[in-house]
Design an enzyme around this catalytic site. Structure first.
Site, mmCIF file in Angstrom:
data_model
loop_
_atom_site.group_PDB
_atom_site.id
_atom_site.type_symbol
_atom_site.label_atom_id
_atom_site.label_comp_id
_atom_site.label_asym_id
_atom_site.label_seq_id
_atom_site.Cartn_x
_atom_site.Cartn_y
_atom_site.Cartn_z
ATOM 1 N N PHE A 223 -1.074 5.259 26.073
ATOM 2 C CA PHE A 223 -0.645 6.475 25.187
ATOM 3 C C PHE A 223 -0.654 5.682 23.709
ATOM 4 C CE2 PHE A 223 3.610 7.161 22.951
ATOM 5 C CZ PHE A 223 3.150 8.151 22.290
ATOM 6 N N ASN B 180 -6.281 -1.977 33.009
ATOM 7 C CA ASN B 180 -6.621 -1.923 34.275
ATOM 8 C C ASN B 180 -6.303 -0.519 35.006
ATOM 9 O OD1 ASN B 180 -3.831 -1.606 34.285
ATOM 10 N ND2 ASN B 180 -3.034 -3.351 35.524
ATOM 11 N N GLY C 211 -2.789 3.986 32.312
ATOM 12 C CA GLY C 211 -3.490 4.816 31.361
ATOM 13 C C GLY C 211 -4.675 5.510 31.607
ATOM 14 N N ASP D 272 -7.667 -6.521 34.130
ATOM 15 C CA ASP D 272 -6.199 -6.630 34.449
ATOM 16 C C ASP D 272 -5.994 -8.273 33.451
ATOM 17 O OD1 ASP D 272 -3.556 -7.491 35.246
ATOM 18 O OD2 ASP D 272 -3.989 -5.937 36.925
ATOM 19 N N LEU E 150 -1.052 -4.800 24.094
ATOM 20 C CA LEU E 150 -0.190 -3.740 24.577
ATOM 21 C C LEU E 150 -0.113 -3.525 26.106
ATOM 22 C CD1 LEU E 150 -0.656 -3.086 21.528
ATOM 23 C CD2 LEU E 150 -0.702 -0.561 21.930
ATOM 24 N N ASN F 235 -2.367 -15.596 29.151
ATOM 25 C CA ASN F 235 -3.719 -15.562 29.029
ATOM 26 C C ASN F 235 -4.122 -14.896 27.741
ATOM 27 O OD1 ASN F 235 -4.220 -16.301 31.749
ATOM 28 N ND2 ASN F 235 -4.341 -14.133 32.394
ATOM 29 N N TYR G 135 11.154 -5.517 33.209
ATOM 30 C CA TYR G 135 10.577 -5.081 31.873
ATOM 31 C C TYR G 135 11.258 -5.868 30.932
ATOM 32 C CZ TYR G 135 8.788 -1.986 28.322
ATOM 33 O OH TYR G 135 8.370 -1.355 27.127
ATOM 34 N N ARG H 180 9.425 10.165 31.162
ATOM 35 C CA ARG H 180 10.296 9.425 30.070
ATOM 36 C C ARG H 180 10.699 10.871 29.513
ATOM 37 N NH1 ARG H 180 6.469 5.265 26.787
ATOM 38 N NH2 ARG H 180 4.844 5.962 28.090
HETATM 39 P P1 NAD Z 1 1.193 3.077 28.564
HETATM 40 O O1 NAD Z 1 1.680 3.031 30.167
HETATM 41 O O2 NAD Z 1 0.763 4.637 28.219
HETATM 42 O O3 NAD Z 1 0.193 2.090 28.369
HETATM 43 C C1 NAD Z 1 0.008 0.834 28.822
HETATM 44 C C2 NAD Z 1 -1.406 0.660 29.213
HETATM 45 O O4 NAD Z 1 -1.369 -0.911 29.591
HETATM 46 C C3 NAD Z 1 -1.938 1.454 30.277
HETATM 47 O O5 NAD Z 1 -3.344 2.097 29.937
HETATM 48 C C4 NAD Z 1 -1.927 0.751 31.622
HETATM 49 O O6 NAD Z 1 -2.818 0.912 32.307
HETATM 50 C C5 NAD Z 1 -2.381 -0.782 30.827
HETATM 51 N N1 NAD Z 1 -1.910 -1.929 31.612
HETATM 52 C C6 NAD Z 1 -0.562 -2.094 32.566
HETATM 53 N N2 NAD Z 1 -0.624 -3.290 32.958
HETATM 54 C C7 NAD Z 1 -1.827 -3.889 32.640
HETATM 55 C C8 NAD Z 1 -2.532 -5.138 33.042
HETATM 56 N N3 NAD Z 1 -1.777 -6.172 33.857
HETATM 57 N N4 NAD Z 1 -3.682 -5.416 32.554
HETATM 58 C C9 NAD Z 1 -4.347 -4.494 31.878
HETATM 59 N N5 NAD Z 1 -3.990 -3.140 31.542
HETATM 60 C C10 NAD Z 1 -2.520 -3.073 31.901
HETATM 61 O O7 NAD Z 1 2.335 2.737 27.737
HETATM 62 P P2 NAD Z 1 2.352 2.811 26.257
HETATM 63 O O8 NAD Z 1 3.642 3.915 25.939
HETATM 64 O O9 NAD Z 1 1.356 3.026 25.346
HETATM 65 O O10 NAD Z 1 3.177 1.341 25.598
HETATM 66 C C11 NAD Z 1 2.182 0.300 25.154
HETATM 67 C C12 NAD Z 1 2.768 -0.817 24.970
HETATM 68 O O11 NAD Z 1 3.919 -0.474 23.660
HETATM 69 C C13 NAD Z 1 3.621 -1.520 26.246
HETATM 70 O O12 NAD Z 1 3.650 -2.852 25.844
HETATM 71 C C14 NAD Z 1 4.978 -1.136 25.903
HETATM 72 O O13 NAD Z 1 5.719 -1.980 26.486
HETATM 73 C C15 NAD Z 1 5.239 -1.085 24.580
HETATM 74 N N6 NAD Z 1 6.279 -0.082 24.149
HETATM 75 C C16 NAD Z 1 6.148 1.277 24.316
HETATM 76 C C17 NAD Z 1 7.235 2.025 23.740
HETATM 77 C C18 NAD Z 1 7.093 3.522 23.910
HETATM 78 O O14 NAD Z 1 8.000 4.210 23.678
HETATM 79 N N7 NAD Z 1 6.163 4.042 24.327
HETATM 80 C C19 NAD Z 1 8.563 1.592 23.624
HETATM 81 C C20 NAD Z 1 8.550 0.006 23.410
HETATM 82 C C21 NAD Z 1 7.615 -0.649 23.623
HETATM 83 N N1 UDP Z 2 16.259 10.873 30.204
HETATM 84 C C1 UDP Z 2 16.977 12.276 30.408
HETATM 85 N N2 UDP Z 2 16.030 13.422 31.249
HETATM 86 C C2 UDP Z 2 14.823 12.943 31.442
HETATM 87 C C3 UDP Z 2 14.461 11.706 31.414
HETATM 88 C C4 UDP Z 2 15.196 10.908 30.559
HETATM 89 O O1 UDP Z 2 17.974 12.724 30.199
HETATM 90 O O2 UDP Z 2 14.292 13.950 32.256
HETATM 91 C C5 UDP Z 2 17.087 10.199 29.520
HETATM 92 C C6 UDP Z 2 17.300 8.791 30.105
HETATM 93 O O3 UDP Z 2 18.314 8.483 31.058
HETATM 94 C C7 UDP Z 2 17.614 8.063 28.675
HETATM 95 C C8 UDP Z 2 16.907 8.783 27.719
HETATM 96 O O4 UDP Z 2 16.720 9.798 28.216
HETATM 97 O O5 UDP Z 2 18.962 7.970 28.436
HETATM 98 C C9 UDP Z 2 15.521 7.853 27.218
HETATM 99 O O6 UDP Z 2 14.788 7.847 28.642
HETATM 100 P P1 UDP Z 2 13.152 7.171 28.527
HETATM 101 O O7 UDP Z 2 13.050 6.904 29.910
HETATM 102 O O8 UDP Z 2 12.583 8.262 27.887
HETATM 103 O O9 UDP Z 2 13.302 5.937 27.653
HETATM 104 P P2 UDP Z 2 14.082 4.650 27.610
HETATM 105 O O10 UDP Z 2 15.336 4.858 28.654
HETATM 106 O O11 UDP Z 2 13.312 3.626 28.293
HETATM 107 O O12 UDP Z 2 14.595 4.530 26.254
#
Ligand code: NAD
Ligand code: UDP
Length: 329
Positions: free
Chosen positions: A31, A52, A56, A76, A91, A117, A163, A204
């Site tokens: 994303f 990987n 995604g 990966d 990411l 790595n 996580y 989410r």
């Molecule tokens: P996402 O799941 O859409 O993207 C993660 C990507 O990483 C995917 O394309 C997945 O295939 C790839 N991936 C996972 N494990 C891998 C590995 N071992 N080797 C290679 N590729 C791998 O998630 P996102 O929402 O785009 O999040 C991106 C980053 O931002 C993540 O590190 C996540 O922890 C961090 N983050 C996101 C949020 C959010 O709200 N989206 C919040 C806090 C932190």
């Molecule tokens: N949540 C919800 N309904 C859903 C999915 C999530 O009420 O269908 C709640 C979840 O329990 C949390 C908040 O929304 O309190 C955010 O959840 P999300 O999984 O998006 O992110 P995170 O908990 O990792 O911040």
């Protein structure tokens, strides 16, 4: 050793001569990563994406796959791979609770061995490494709003710990590397982010509620709906990451929207935007679900000149248009 150093000097000279920084984005088919790749290409970087494809999708990259300055590799990050780069945005890591708990051990490996790595690559080529950390390092916080100097309140053995704790260890690894071996690191603590390219089934809250609202199904709220998050639109998040990479601020720095919203308010807003056809239903709250979450972004404002520009309602409208186009409602 000498060969290593000569190689590095040669590589730097070559990259300066070519005048184009080589940027690696791991998790670039995900994303946030896909939006980051698109943004970096538009700024003239040569972008290499490793993913990987666990969570995604290549669909997120269709607009840039044919660019001569973009290269994708299915890789990966838990496996080492040598590659000369100037900048690394790490990411790679599943982000939704549903995805990261599916294979908890793999999640831990990704944010520990995978990060090691990336640090080794950064060290070998003198590259700067930005790590996508998370607001989850604060766990279920006792301090509100969260500032970077708060140490957090994390259950080290609960279902979210694969996580939370591995992201905390990743921060620790980056800092240790920087202190001990002089690595150039940047740590972004990302708060909840939403927008196009989110996976429709990632569980989410934003994706769940929008898809349910578009299908005129019940909106699922876990717990009372009084728990809070802050929701940052993806273009703002990408801008924060790019600014952090370019800055002299090592971090950790919070990146997130500073407006706190209850899950119930979010559900009402989404229902309203979709035409108000859904009912709200309540389910049980997942274990260790944080009750309050909101970033203090003073540091990002002062040092990066950054703050989110897209209001929640507007961002939700764009996101809804995206989901409408992919689920056909
Ligand atoms: P996402 O799941 O859409 O993207 C993660 C990507 O990483 C995917 O394309 C997945 O295939 C790839 N991936 C996972 N494990 C891998 C590995 N071992 N080797 C290679 N590729 C791998 O998630 P996102 O929402 O785009 O999040 C991106 C980053 O931002 C993540 O590190 C996540 O922890 C961090 N983050 C996101 C949020 C959010 O709200 N989206 C919040 C806090 C932190
Ligand atoms: N949540 C919800 N309904 C859903 C999915 C999530 O009420 O269908 C709640 C979840 O329990 C949390 C908040 O929304 O309190 C955010 O959840 P999300 O999984 O998006 O992110 P995170 O908990 O990792 O911040």
């Amino acid at each position: 050793m000498l060969l290593d150093q000569t190689g590095r000097v040669f590589y730097r000279a070559l990259s300066i001569l070519k005048g184009m920084d080589r940027v690696l984005v791991t998790g670039g088919a995900g994303f946030i990563g896909s939006h980051l790749c698109i943004r970096l290409l538009s700024e003239g970087y040569r972008v290499y994406c490793w993913d990987n494809l666990d969570t995604g999708s290549m669909d997120n990259l269709t607009s840039i796959l044919s660019s001569p300055h973009f290269e994708f590799a299915r890789h990966d990050i838990v496996q080492p791979r040598d590659f000369a780069v100037d900048r690394i945005y790490n990411l790679a890591c599943p982000a939704s609770p549903l995805h990261y708990q599916r294979d908890a051990v793999k999640t831990i490996m990704t944010s520990t061995v995978g990060v090691m790595n990336m640090l080794e690559l950064a060290e070998r080529y003198g590259a700067r490494l930005l790590q996508a950390s998370t607001s989850e390092v604060y766990g279920d916080p006792h301090v509100h709003p969260q500032r970077e100097d708060y140490w957090g309140h994390v259950n080290p053995i609960g279902p979210r710990s694969c996580y939370d704790e591995s992201k905390r260890l990743a921060e620790s690894l980056l800092m240790a590397h920087q202190r001990q071996r002089g690595a150039s690191v940047r740590i972004a603590r990302i708060f909840n982010t939403y927008g196009p390219h989110m996976h429709p089934n990632d569980g989410r809250v934003v994706s769940n509620l929008i898809v349910q609202a578009l299908k005129k199904e019940d909106l699922t709220i876990y717990g009372s709906g009084c728990q809070t998050r802050s929701f940052c639109y993806v273009s703002d998040m990408v801008d924060g990451l790019v600014r952090l990479m370019a800055s002299d601020l090592r971090g950790p720095v919070n990146l997130g929207h500073p407006v706190e919203t209850t899950v119930r308010e979010l559900a009402d807003m989404i229902n309203d935007l979709a035409g108000g056809h859904s009912r709200i239903v309540y389910h049980s709250l997942p274990t260790d679900d944080p009750y309050r979450r909101n970033p203090d972004i003073t540091l990002a404002r002062e040092r990066l000149g950054w703050e989110p520009l897209v209001p929640l309602r507007e961002g939700l409208r764009y996101t809804m248009e995206y989901f409408r186009s992919i689920i056909g409602h």
